[in-house]
Design a protein around this motif. Structure first.
Motif, short mmCIF file in Angstrom:
data_model
loop_
_atom_site.label_atom_id
_atom_site.label_comp_id
_atom_site.label_asym_id
_atom_site.label_seq_id
_atom_site.Cartn_x
_atom_site.Cartn_y
_atom_site.Cartn_z
N TYR A 118 12.54 0.28 -2.00
CA TYR A 118 11.82 -0.44 -3.05
C TYR A 118 10.84 -1.44 -2.44
O TYR A 118 9.68 -1.52 -2.86
CB TYR A 118 12.84 -1.16 -3.92
CG TYR A 118 12.27 -1.95 -5.08
CD1 TYR A 118 11.85 -1.30 -6.24
CD2 TYR A 118 12.16 -3.34 -5.02
CE1 TYR A 118 11.34 -2.02 -7.31
CE2 TYR A 118 11.64 -4.06 -6.09
CZ TYR A 118 11.24 -3.41 -7.22
OH TYR A 118 10.73 -4.13 -8.28
N ALA A 119 11.29 -2.18 -1.44
CA ALA A 119 10.42 -3.16 -0.78
C ALA A 119 9.23 -2.48 -0.13
O ALA A 119 8.09 -2.95 -0.25
CB ALA A 119 11.22 -3.96 0.26
N ALA A 120 9.46 -1.36 0.53
CA ALA A 120 8.37 -0.65 1.20
C ALA A 120 7.32 -0.18 0.19
O ALA A 120 6.10 -0.30 0.44
CB ALA A 120 8.93 0.55 1.97
N VAL A 121 7.79 0.35 -0.93
CA VAL A 121 6.86 0.84 -1.96
C VAL A 121 6.06 -0.32 -2.55
O VAL A 121 4.83 -0.23 -2.68
CB VAL A 121 7.62 1.59 -3.06
CG1 VAL A 121 6.69 1.93 -4.23
CG2 VAL A 121 8.25 2.86 -2.51
N ILE A 122 6.72 -1.41 -2.90
CA ILE A 122 6.04 -2.54 -3.53
C ILE A 122 5.07 -3.21 -2.56
O ILE A 122 3.98 -3.65 -2.96
CB ILE A 122 7.08 -3.57 -4.04
CG1 ILE A 122 7.93 -2.97 -5.15
CG2 ILE A 122 6.38 -4.85 -4.52
CD1 ILE A 122 7.14 -2.56 -6.37
N LEU A 123 5.43 -3.27 -1.30
CA LEU A 123 4.57 -3.95 -0.32
C LEU A 123 3.34 -3.13 0.04
O LEU A 123 2.21 -3.66 0.02
CB LEU A 123 5.37 -4.24 0.95
CG LEU A 123 6.42 -5.34 0.90
CD1 LEU A 123 7.12 -5.45 2.25
CD2 LEU A 123 5.81 -6.69 0.53
N PHE A 124 3.53 -1.86 0.34
CA PHE A 124 2.47 -1.11 1.00
C PHE A 124 1.62 -0.23 0.09
O PHE A 124 0.43 -0.06 0.35
CB PHE A 124 3.08 -0.25 2.11
CG PHE A 124 3.82 -1.05 3.15
CD1 PHE A 124 3.20 -2.11 3.80
CD2 PHE A 124 5.13 -0.77 3.47
CE1 PHE A 124 3.86 -2.87 4.76
CE2 PHE A 124 5.81 -1.51 4.42
CZ PHE A 124 5.17 -2.57 5.07
N VAL A 125 2.21 0.31 -0.98
CA VAL A 125 1.43 1.20 -1.84
C VAL A 125 0.37 0.44 -2.65
O VAL A 125 -0.81 0.79 -2.60
CB VAL A 125 2.35 2.03 -2.77
CG1 VAL A 125 1.52 2.88 -3.73
CG2 VAL A 125 3.26 2.92 -1.92
N PRO A 126 0.73 -0.61 -3.41
CA PRO A 126 -0.31 -1.36 -4.12
C PRO A 126 -1.34 -1.98 -3.18
O PRO A 126 -2.54 -2.02 -3.50
CB PRO A 126 0.48 -2.44 -4.87
CG PRO A 126 1.85 -1.89 -4.99
CD PRO A 126 2.07 -1.13 -3.73
N ALA A 127 -0.88 -2.47 -2.02
CA ALA A 127 -1.82 -3.05 -1.06
C ALA A 127 -2.86 -2.02 -0.62
O ALA A 127 -4.04 -2.34 -0.46
CB ALA A 127 -1.07 -3.60 0.16
N LEU A 128 -2.42 -0.78 -0.44
CA LEU A 128 -3.35 0.28 -0.07
C LEU A 128 -4.34 0.56 -1.19
O LEU A 128 -5.54 0.76 -0.95
CB LEU A 128 -2.56 1.55 0.27
CG LEU A 128 -3.38 2.75 0.74
CD1 LEU A 128 -4.13 2.42 2.02
CD2 LEU A 128 -2.47 3.96 0.96
N ILE A 129 -3.85 0.55 -2.43
CA ILE A 129 -4.74 0.76 -3.57
C ILE A 129 -5.75 -0.37 -3.67
O ILE A 129 -6.96 -0.15 -3.87
CB ILE A 129 -3.92 0.86 -4.87
CG1 ILE A 129 -3.01 2.10 -4.84
CG2 ILE A 129 -4.84 0.91 -6.09
CD1 ILE A 129 -2.06 2.20 -6.02
N PHE A 130 -5.31 -1.62 -3.52
CA PHE A 130 -6.21 -2.76 -3.59
C PHE A 130 -7.22 -2.74 -2.44
O PHE A 130 -8.36 -3.20 -2.59
CB PHE A 130 -5.42 -4.08 -3.55
CG PHE A 130 -4.45 -4.23 -4.70
CD1 PHE A 130 -4.70 -3.65 -5.92
CD2 PHE A 130 -3.28 -4.97 -4.55
CE1 PHE A 130 -3.81 -3.79 -6.98
CE2 PHE A 130 -2.39 -5.12 -5.59
CZ PHE A 130 -2.64 -4.52 -6.81
#
Length: 221
Positions: free
Chosen positions: A88-100
């Protein structure tokens, strides 16, 4: 300029925090803070599960399992929840950051991950509120009075819609605010584009959460 990342200050003084983050060339303690939020996520997921929240499918097997088997199932459930916290932490940290990062002309990816570290802390705080709601009021996460899930249950009987609207809560407004302040400062993009990306990104995550809940993946949400 070097600056140590202080996440608590980001929650308390986001404008000042993101101003400093923008001007900082070298992030001191970046890796340590990322590891810390991973550990916090695993701890919170484990703590919530230790109260028996989400164990309904396992409880149904209580009469069919031996005491030893049941304890082993409980241990595996706890271990699974801890691992879920890490994922969960990995998804929340890295996926939105990549989109932004895709809309950023000059925003550094690591700094966008810092934004999501603050978001993760907020989401973990929200998850902790599920404990008293479950223990004292026997409410599921999507029935939190801080979310739209309660209203959804009065206007529709469709589970997916209830789960989806249950994802939107007062904590998510806090998330929107943090994401906007951070992305605006770091990317200097137009307001409409920032809000569009934030909205679509969060809607995507809520849709996935609602879909998993609809399929009764109770150990994953």
């Amino acid at each position: 300029m070097q600056k140590e990342v202080k996440l608590i200050r980001g929650l308390r003084q986001p404008s000042y925090f993101f101003y400093q983050l923008k001007e900082t060339e070298v992030l001191r303690g970046y890796k340590q803070k990322v590891i810390l939020v991973f550990l916090l996520s695993a701890l919170v997921f484990g703590l919530v599960s230790s109260f028996g929240i989400g164990m309904d499918p396992l409880s149904k097997e209580l009469n069919t399992l031996s005491p030893l088997s049941f304890e082993m199932e409980k241990f595996l459930f706890l271990l699974g929840r801890i691992l879920s916290g890490i994922v969960y932490a990995a998804v929340i940290l890295f996926v939105p950051a990549l989109i932004f990062w895709t809309i950023s002309d000059e925003g550094e990816y690591r700094k966008l991950v810092i934004i999501q570290s603050l978001v993760l802390l907020i989401l973990l705080i929200e998850r902790l509120t599920y404990v008293p709601l479950s223990l004292f009021l026997s409410l599921d996460w999507f029935s939190s009075p801080l979310s739209l899930g309660v209203i959804a249950q009065y206007i529709t009987g469709k589970p997916w819609v209830i789960y989806f609207l249950g994802c939107f809560s007062l904590f998510k407004i806090w998330v929107f605010y943090i994401q906007y302040k951070g992305i605006k400062r770091l990317t200097e993009q137009k307001n409409w584009l920032i809000w569009l990306v934030i909205l679509l990104t969060n809607l995507l995550f809520w849709s996935v959460t609602a879909f998993l809940a609809y399929l009764d993946f109770s150990t994953l949400i």
